[in-house]
Structure formats: C-alpha cells, structure tokens
Design a protein around this motif. Structure first.
Motif, PDB file in Angstrom:
ATOM      1  N   ASP A 123      65.030 -45.023  -6.071  1.00  0.00           N
ATOM      2  CA  ASP A 123      65.336 -46.241  -6.398  1.00  0.00           C
ATOM      3  C   ASP A 123      64.279 -46.872  -6.987  1.00  0.00           C
ATOM      4  OD1 ASP A 123      67.917 -46.562  -5.351  1.00  0.00           O
ATOM      5  OD2 ASP A 123      67.431 -47.129  -3.393  1.00  0.00           O
TER       6      ASP A 123
ATOM      7  N   SER B  46      61.479 -49.463  -7.999  1.00  0.00           N
ATOM      8  CA  SER B  46      61.296 -50.874  -8.042  1.00  0.00           C
ATOM      9  C   SER B  46      62.761 -51.640  -7.608  1.00  0.00           C
ATOM     10  CB  SER B  46      60.622 -51.179  -8.933  1.00  0.00           C
ATOM     11  OG  SER B  46      61.163 -51.333 -10.351  1.00  0.00           O
ATOM     12  N   THR B  47      63.676 -50.840  -7.697  1.00  0.00           N
ATOM     13  CA  THR B  47      64.944 -51.295  -7.634  1.00  0.00           C
ATOM     14  C   THR B  47      65.161 -51.936  -6.058  1.00  0.00           C
ATOM     15  OG1 THR B  47      65.979 -49.976  -9.396  1.00  0.00           O
ATOM     16  CG2 THR B  47      67.509 -51.112  -7.868  1.00  0.00           C
ATOM     17  N   THR B  48      65.567 -53.260  -6.012  1.00  0.00           N
ATOM     18  CA  THR B  48      66.013 -53.760  -4.804  1.00  0.00           C
ATOM     19  C   THR B  48      67.408 -53.881  -4.466  1.00  0.00           C
ATOM     20  OG1 THR B  48      65.745 -56.029  -5.523  1.00  0.00           O
ATOM     21  CG2 THR B  48      63.672 -54.894  -4.877  1.00  0.00           C
ATOM     22  N   HIS B  49      67.693 -53.651  -3.162  1.00  0.00           N
ATOM     23  CA  HIS B  49      69.269 -53.781  -2.571  1.00  0.00           C
ATOM     24  C   HIS B  49      69.096 -54.794  -1.424  1.00  0.00           C
ATOM     25  CE1 HIS B  49      70.564 -50.581  -4.996  1.00  0.00           C
ATOM     26  NE2 HIS B  49      69.328 -49.897  -4.905  1.00  0.00           N
TER      27      HIS B  49
ATOM     28  N   ARG C 181      67.325 -47.979   0.687  1.00  0.00           N
ATOM     29  CA  ARG C 181      68.473 -47.026   0.946  1.00  0.00           C
ATOM     30  C   ARG C 181      67.584 -45.534   1.120  1.00  0.00           C
ATOM     31  NH1 ARG C 181      72.284 -46.913  -4.162  1.00  0.00           N
ATOM     32  NH2 ARG C 181      70.639 -46.073  -5.366  1.00  0.00           N
TER      33      ARG C 181
ATOM     34  N   CYS D 164      67.142 -42.645   0.100  1.00  0.00           N
ATOM     35  CA  CYS D 164      66.945 -41.672  -1.079  1.00  0.00           C
ATOM     36  C   CYS D 164      66.181 -40.534  -0.316  1.00  0.00           C
ATOM     37  CB  CYS D 164      66.137 -42.461  -1.910  1.00  0.00           C
ATOM     38  SG  CYS D 164      66.610 -43.799  -2.648  1.00  0.00           S
TER      39      CYS D 164
END
Length: 279
Positions: free
Chosen positions: A111, A113-116, A125, A127
């Motif tokens: 992920d 720097s992707t935020t969820h 997540r 990963c």
C-alpha cells in the motif's frame, strides 16, 4: 483459497483444539473462535489453567510448544508435572464456515502511502498475508453495517495467539525502560481504576504488531511453517485506545462471571478473516 486442510490447521493452532471438517452442522462459529482466542489469553493472564466453553467443554490453557509465562517455576521437590490435557476435537462445516467470495490475497500487495478507512478510522491492510474470508454476513441481529466501509462500520483490529498476556504490561508497571515510555503509567491511571488495570481482551489495528505476537504452526499439508492471525472488527463503543495508539483493549471488570466475560468479548469483537503467511 489456501488448501482447506491448511485452514483447519490454522484454526487448530489458534484455538488449541483439533479442528476437523464435517458435512454436518458446525460445532463452532467464527465468532466462537475469536471468543476462544481472546478468552484463553485473558484467563491465562488471570492465572487460570483451563477454560470452559459451551458445546466444547474444557479447554487447556497450557501450550505444550511454549513456556508457561503465567505461573511460577515448578519446585524441584514437586516431581513431574501433570500430563498435558488431550486436545478437544471440534468439527466445522467448511461451506458454512468460510466465505470464498470475499477471499483476498494480499501477499504481493504494497500500500505504501495509500490510506484506507473503516468506520472513519485508518485501516492498515494485511499486506503480505493471504486472507480467507469467514462467513459472518447476516449472522448478527444488528445487520451487516459493522462490516462495511462507511462511517458506521466498525474499525479493523487484529489478534492472535498470546496477544493479551504479552500486551498486558502496557497498562501495568514493569518492562524495559526502552520498551515502556514513562507516560504509560500515567496513561494507565487515566484510563482505568486500580481494580481493573490491564484486565481485558487486547487487539491492535497494526498488522505488524499482530504479526509480532502471532501463532506459528508447521503444516502437515506441505511441511512449511505458517503464521496465523485473526482479522476482526471491533466495536468502537466497547474499545479503549491505550496511550500507545496501536494497542486497544476491551476491559473486563472485576467480578464478571464467565458468562458475562464471554458476552463482553462477543459484543465487542467480531472476526471476518483468517490470515495466513508463510513464515
């Protein structure tokens, strides 16, 4: 989906039972498994040796693969200890227990720097893990909003073998100064009373923290060693965030009966994924 026998081995490792497949009705639900994992660690922390669980009976809290961290060393004059309790066998129906439609392989996902978000809270997540989905939709009286992605969904938490006992030091004195910042004692005082300090079911929103405390097992399917963690949703109204933002606890008050303790866990933590990773 990973081999079904591997999944049964993972459930066996987490619960301490021999979990086998059946074409009949399941003896335990996914909720039962997260209850057992949380309750076993909680009662070990409280100094108990066994857990009584409905429809299963007596479950030993002694792990033959690990040193018991909750009891004093055996005196030399006591002689050999008792024989380990035989593992309870429980049967589950694979079609009723797992939900392959929602399986997700995070093994090769990064992920960065992707935020969820889940429930307007950060979702880290898993990963690197392979998630086997548990059949939990339409199983609760309040519907499935808790399992969604919106603001009313419950945040994601992870737990596995030995999380409660190992993390119990977070709200009590002790531990290495380098591991336990001085503000933790003040945090403990502000969060809980003296009588309930540290008592509860611990989990974390950080999969890396969960991995640190997870259960490992060697599979008879392929001879490889795997790590296993439960992916859950946690009721934000029942959870307390500790001073360290990657530790959450559902407090269990002093004086709670076994039934009340089990109910507290059941209304606070709901599982939806079995996570596997080759060690």
């Amino acid at each position: 989906m990973p081999d079904s026998q591997l999944c049964l081995e993972a459930l066996s490792a987490l619960s301490g039972c021999n979990v086998e497949a059946t074409s009949g009705a399941s003896l335990l639900t996914p909720q039962d498994f997260v209850n057992i994992v949380a309750l076993k660690e909680f009662y070990k922390q409280e100094g108990f040796k066994e857990l009584e669980y409905p429809s299963v009976g007596t479950l030993s809290l002694q792990d033959p693969d690990e040193q018991d961290l909750y009891s004093s060393p055996q005196a030399l004059t006591e002689g050999p200890g008792p024989e380990p309790s035989p593992r309870t066998t429980v049967k589950i129906n694979l079609q009723d227990f797992f939900h392959p439609q929602y399986n997700y392989d995070f093994t090769n996902i990064k992920d960065g720097s992707t935020t969820h978000l889940r429930g307007n809270e950060p979702y880290i997540r898993p990963c690197g893990w392979n998630r086997v989905a548990l059949r939990v939709t339409k199983k609760y009286d309040d519907g499935d909003v808790w399992l969604g992605t919106g603001k009313d969904a419950w945040p994601v938490s992870y737990n596995g073998h030995n999380m409660d006992g190992s993390l119990g030091i977070i709200l009590t004195h002790g531990g290495s100064p380098s591991d336990e910042p001085s503000f933790l004692d003040a945090a403990a005082t502000s969060l809980v009373t003296e009588g309930t300090r540290g008592r509860g079911a611990y989990s974390t929103p950080d999969i890396k923290m969960a991995e640190k405390y997870c259960k490992k097992f060697k599979s008879k399917v392929d001879g490889k060693t795997y790590k296993v963690v439960l992916q859950n949703r946690i009721n934000p109204e029942k959870r307390v965030k500790c001073q360290r933002d990657n530790i959450w606890v559902v407090y269990i008050p002093e004086g709670h009966t076994e039934v009340q303790t089990r109910a507290t866990v059941q209304e606070s933590i709901r599982p939806y994924g079995l996570l596997l990773m080759q060690a």
